[in-house]
Design an enzyme around this catalytic site. Structure first.
Site, short mmCIF file in Angstrom:
data_model
loop_
_atom_site.label_atom_id
_atom_site.label_comp_id
_atom_site.label_asym_id
_atom_site.label_seq_id
_atom_site.Cartn_x
_atom_site.Cartn_y
_atom_site.Cartn_z
N LYS A 193 -5.93 9.24 18.51
CA LYS A 193 -5.78 9.81 19.85
C LYS A 193 -4.86 11.05 19.81
CE LYS A 193 -5.77 10.09 24.36
NZ LYS A 193 -6.92 10.73 25.01
N1 LIG Z 1 -5.89 11.06 32.87
C1 LIG Z 1 -6.48 11.22 31.72
O1 LIG Z 1 -7.38 12.07 31.56
C2 LIG Z 1 -6.14 10.36 30.53
C3 LIG Z 1 -7.10 10.21 29.52
C4 LIG Z 1 -6.79 9.40 28.43
C5 LIG Z 1 -5.55 8.78 28.35
N2 LIG Z 1 -4.64 8.97 29.35
C6 LIG Z 1 -3.35 8.28 29.21
O2 LIG Z 1 -3.44 7.10 29.99
C7 LIG Z 1 -2.16 6.77 30.54
C8 LIG Z 1 -2.26 6.69 32.06
O3 LIG Z 1 -2.71 7.95 32.52
P1 LIG Z 1 -3.10 8.20 34.05
O4 LIG Z 1 -3.82 9.50 34.07
O5 LIG Z 1 -3.71 6.99 34.65
O6 LIG Z 1 -1.65 8.40 34.66
P2 LIG Z 1 -1.12 8.19 36.18
O7 LIG Z 1 -2.21 8.36 37.17
O8 LIG Z 1 0.08 9.07 36.27
O9 LIG Z 1 -0.68 6.66 36.20
C9 LIG Z 1 0.43 6.24 35.46
C10 LIG Z 1 0.59 4.75 35.61
O10 LIG Z 1 1.81 4.36 34.96
C11 LIG Z 1 2.66 3.74 35.92
N3 LIG Z 1 4.04 4.07 35.64
C12 LIG Z 1 4.57 5.30 35.40
N4 LIG Z 1 5.88 5.19 35.15
C13 LIG Z 1 6.20 3.87 35.25
C14 LIG Z 1 7.39 3.14 35.09
N5 LIG Z 1 8.55 3.72 34.78
N6 LIG Z 1 7.33 1.79 35.25
C15 LIG Z 1 6.16 1.18 35.57
N7 LIG Z 1 4.99 1.83 35.73
C16 LIG Z 1 5.01 3.16 35.56
C17 LIG Z 1 2.23 4.29 37.25
O11 LIG Z 1 2.67 3.45 38.29
P3 LIG Z 1 2.87 4.04 39.79
O12 LIG Z 1 1.53 3.97 40.44
O13 LIG Z 1 3.87 3.13 40.39
O14 LIG Z 1 3.38 5.46 39.63
C18 LIG Z 1 0.72 4.28 37.05
O15 LIG Z 1 0.19 2.99 37.16
C19 LIG Z 1 -1.21 7.86 30.02
O16 LIG Z 1 -0.60 7.42 28.85
C20 LIG Z 1 -2.14 9.02 29.73
O17 LIG Z 1 -1.60 9.91 28.78
C21 LIG Z 1 -4.91 9.72 30.44
#
Ligand SMILES: NC(=O)c1ccc[n+]([C@@H]2O[C@H](COP(=O)([O-])OP(=O)(O)OC[C@H]3O[C@@H](n4cnc5c(N)ncnc54)[C@H](OP(=O)(O)O)[C@@H]3O)[C@@H](O)[C@H]2O)c1
Length: 306
Positions: A193
């Site tokens: 990744k």
């Molecule tokens: N978006 C993409 O295109 C993509 C693709 C592949 C992989 N990813 C990876 O997948 C992961 C999630 O990405 P996303 O796009 O879904 O991000 P996101 O929309 O910002 O969601 C982040 C998640 O993590 C939680 N979170 C953040 N800080 C936290 C903390 N201190 N304690 C507990 N929960 C916490 C958030 O909870 P709240 O709702 O309470 O904020 C939310 O559920 C990341 O590692 C990202 O790099 C993303």
């Protein structure tokens, strides 16, 4: 010498599938953000019994409508589940859900923990050690594909971990993605990744710089997008990002803060392995600067400062 277990031998909390003779695992899902929300919804649609926790409970409302049990803590979500999937922002958030107050890790030996967020190589290794100490099977399985593929169940799953759980996870990954690649021991998925996302951030940086360069030369940047689209030079991803850059549409599919995190994790992993990512290192200062104002915008917002 240990005998490899077949998938059927592995003990996982299950419930009978309605109308089928097979059984489906009960799944706990932690982190229902931009990726986790639609992934969990696809599991619910796929017939899995789902127990969900998110720090911000309002982000689980859709899943409650899909019949998911909404838990008040990670430990409550994992109660009675055979598999827990974590899809939170980063390593620290994931560790907290595992071992913080109301963490799940010490309470459920025999559990399979599928870690799907992009946490980086060091964090993945650290979480794997923590899991092993508690008798929990750790599977490192980040995903390729952003919000659209997550919604459509079209992710590519970069799976790594023990062979014996591949069978029990096959239907789970089948509900989330269009392909699963088993890459080796736990940790190899995260390494793959990081390699992919180093490529991705450089592609986005090159796209932003190319459009800016064209503009400075007095060209219409959209003519360059057409040239990229109509020749082998433009990848579909670069053309898509170029189009949204020119439209000034920075609605997040992949937030800049997460792309920046991944670029930093890739640079760290390169250093640890004795090499350097000169291109990725070069984009970091401007991306950090851009993230001060645009952290929650799509990563294509780096065009604003290119
Ligand atoms: N978006 C993409 O295109 C993509 C693709 C592949 C992989 N990813 C990876 O997948 C992961 C999630 O990405 P996303 O796009 O879904 O991000 P996101 O929309 O910002 O969601 C982040 C998640 O993590 C939680 N979170 C953040 N800080 C936290 C903390 N201190 N304690 C507990 N929960 C916490 C958030 O909870 P709240 O709702 O309470 O904020 C939310 O559920 C990341 O590692 C990202 O790099 C993303």
């Amino acid at each position: 010498m240990t005998t490899p277990q077949t998938p059927a031998q592995h003990s996982v909390a299950v419930r009978p599938s309605e109308g089928h003779h097979t059984k489906t695992p009960v799944i706990a899902f932690l982190g229902t953000g931009r990726m986790g929300g639609p992934m969990a919804a696809n599991l619910a649609r796929g017939g899995f019994e789902l127990r969900v926790w998110n720090r911000t409970t309002s982000r689980t409302a859709d899943l409650a409508q899909h019949g998911a049990f909404i838990a008040r803590s990670p430990a409550e979500a994992v109660e009675g589940a055979g598999i827990v999937i974590s899809m939170m922002a980063d390593g620290p958030a994931t560790e907290r859900a595992a071992t913080g107050p109301d963490g799940f890790l010490a309470r459920f030996p025999g559990l399979i923990w599928v870690q799907m967020a992009t946490v980086g190589a060091s964090w993945s290794a650290r979480l794997a050690v923590m899991a092993a100490r508690q008798g929990v099977t750790f599977v490192d399985a980040p995903v390729s594909g952003s919000q659209g593929p997550a919604q459509e169940g079209q992710l590519v799953i970069l799976a790594s971990g023990p062979d014996r759980v591949q069978g029990v996870l096959a239907p789970v990954f089948g509900a989330l993605g269009r392909a699963t690649l088993w890459l080796g021991p736990a940790g190899d998925g995260t390494k793959a990744k990081l390699v992919l996302n180093s490529w991705l951030v450089n592609l986005v940086e090159a796209t932003a710089e190319t459009l800016s360069f064209a503009g400075h030369l007095g060209l219409d940047p959209s003519s360059i997008v057409e040239l990229l689209r109509s020749t082998p030079l433009g990848s579909p991803y670069a053309v898509q990002k170029a189009t949204t850059m020119l439209a000034g549409n920075f609605t997040p599919a992949f937030a800049l803060k997460h792309a920046l995190k991944d670029a930093e994790l890739a640079v760290q992993a390169a250093h640890s392995s004795g090499t350097r990512l000169a291109l990725t290192e070069a984009l970091l200062p401007r991306w950090r600067q851009t993230a001060l104002l645009h952290a929650d915008n799509d990563l294509s917002a780096v065009y604003i400062t290119a």
